[in-house]
Design an enzyme around this catalytic site. Sequence first.
Site, PDB file in Angstrom:
ATOM      1  N   CYS A   1      77.380  21.767   5.941  1.00  0.00           N
ATOM      2  CA  CYS A   1      78.381  22.144   5.919  1.00  0.00           C
ATOM      3  C   CYS A   1      79.894  21.037   5.448  1.00  0.00           C
ATOM      4  CB  CYS A   1      79.452  23.231   6.455  1.00  0.00           C
ATOM      5  SG  CYS A   1      81.182  24.021   6.376  1.00  0.00           S
TER       6      CYS A   1
ATOM      7  N   CYS B   1      72.250  37.195   9.806  1.00  0.00           N
ATOM      8  CA  CYS B   1      74.108  36.291   9.498  1.00  0.00           C
ATOM      9  C   CYS B   1      72.560  34.698   8.762  1.00  0.00           C
ATOM     10  CB  CYS B   1      73.804  35.564  11.376  1.00  0.00           C
ATOM     11  SG  CYS B   1      75.088  34.515  11.257  1.00  0.00           S
TER      12      CYS B   1
ATOM     13  N   CYS C   1      84.614  22.098  10.516  1.00  0.00           N
ATOM     14  CA  CYS C   1      85.493  22.635  11.364  1.00  0.00           C
ATOM     15  C   CYS C   1      84.888  22.063  12.913  1.00  0.00           C
ATOM     16  CB  CYS C   1      85.094  24.216  11.998  1.00  0.00           C
ATOM     17  SG  CYS C   1      85.294  25.029  10.240  1.00  0.00           S
TER      18      CYS C   1
ATOM     19  N   GLU D   1      69.468  28.034   8.303  1.00  0.00           N
ATOM     20  CA  GLU D   1      68.566  27.964   9.872  1.00  0.00           C
ATOM     21  C   GLU D   1      69.851  30.034   9.385  1.00  0.00           C
ATOM     22  OE1 GLU D   1      71.756  27.300  13.090  1.00  0.00           O
ATOM     23  OE2 GLU D   1      70.249  25.625  12.800  1.00  0.00           O
TER      24      GLU D   1
ATOM     25  N   CYS E   1      76.307  28.701  14.873  1.00  0.00           N
ATOM     26  CA  CYS E   1      75.539  27.412  13.351  1.00  0.00           C
ATOM     27  C   CYS E   1      75.484  26.658  13.414  1.00  0.00           C
ATOM     28  CB  CYS E   1      76.392  28.175  12.793  1.00  0.00           C
ATOM     29  SG  CYS E   1      77.608  29.951  12.716  1.00  0.00           S
TER      30      CYS E   1
ATOM     31  N   CYS F   1      81.824  23.304  15.580  1.00  0.00           N
ATOM     32  CA  CYS F   1      80.677  24.209  15.091  1.00  0.00           C
ATOM     33  C   CYS F   1      79.556  22.236  14.137  1.00  0.00           C
ATOM     34  CB  CYS F   1      80.845  23.983  13.052  1.00  0.00           C
ATOM     35  SG  CYS F   1      79.851  25.027  12.758  1.00  0.00           S
TER      36      CYS F   1
END
Length: 354
Positions: free
Chosen positions: A121, A114, A125, A93, A342, A128
């Site tokens: 990932c 962005c 985090c 995305e 995100c 997120c």
Amino acid sequence: MEKLCLLEYTRDNLVELMAELGHKPFRAAQLQEWIWKHRATSFEQMSNLPPALRAALDERFCLRALTVVEVNQSTTGATRKFLSRMADGHLVESVIIPAAVGQGGAHSDRITLCVSSQVGCAFGCRFCASGLLGFTRNLTASEILGQIVAAEEISGNRVDNLVFMGMGEPLANIDNLLTALTLIMDPHALNIGARHITISTSGNVPGLRRLAEFGKPLRLAVSLHGASDEVRSRVMPVNRKWPLGQLLPALEEWARTSKHKMTLEYILIEDVNAMMPEAARLARVARRLNAKVNLIPYNTVEGLPWVRPSEAHCRAFCKALIAAGIPVTMRYEKGHDINAACGQLRLRRVKEAE
């Protein structure tokens, strides 16, 4: 056999390819012009290339690395998030952010994109959505560049600013990132200046050093989110691998060689890092790095326990930094109603498919 995408081919790469196919170097310039100036979507469009060359290229290569499958627009503005599918079916995305209203109330066509650098990932985090499904793979340079091409096709405008702050950790995909950056800044390709490109990192120290060696005056944003190891490790597991004792010296070295102030990104989470003592710690870190701070009230993610502080509390935190002499902005997430944080749109799509 899966076709290679020509978006990530530099002029030198195209010259080598033309030599391999038995053609003169000037054909590389023609091909690059079709790719970037005319944004050709098929080799058949390339009317000044010999038919045999077009056929040879079509057999081995493609001109698009991804297909847009969904576009969501915010009801409160022109922010748009789009979801793209790549050749292997994975989703990525990107977010198109419009420029602020200009002087005299005039609207600008300038846009910021962005950009994502990975599918999922690995850094995990805690606040997120990108890491909730884990890490799948790095994006290729063509897939990174393809997001920019897609954004310009969706918006009908040129992308003026790039922020590598989407899904994934850009510096964990440093080889493909540097290839993409070379073409992003190439006057014969996307021609976006280094000062209009921001790289965001969660604190990947080796990648930070590689980026510094690249030697371009890029802007740097650091996802800090905690000014002590205790707080930062609570929300950012990467801090256990590269704690502040390693990260801050690497950032000091960047600050000594960069033309731009770095930005410390700091998501405000109630009862985690938004207390007033944390503002004092953050001010000390920002002063040490000669950095500015971007405060971001937490954008709620379904399935995560964190709470967004009240607006009054966020403003008090901001005022504490200002009183300490730190340059600070507070950004309320654009596109909150379209899952613009995100990884949220991809997360919803994947859950729907289960």
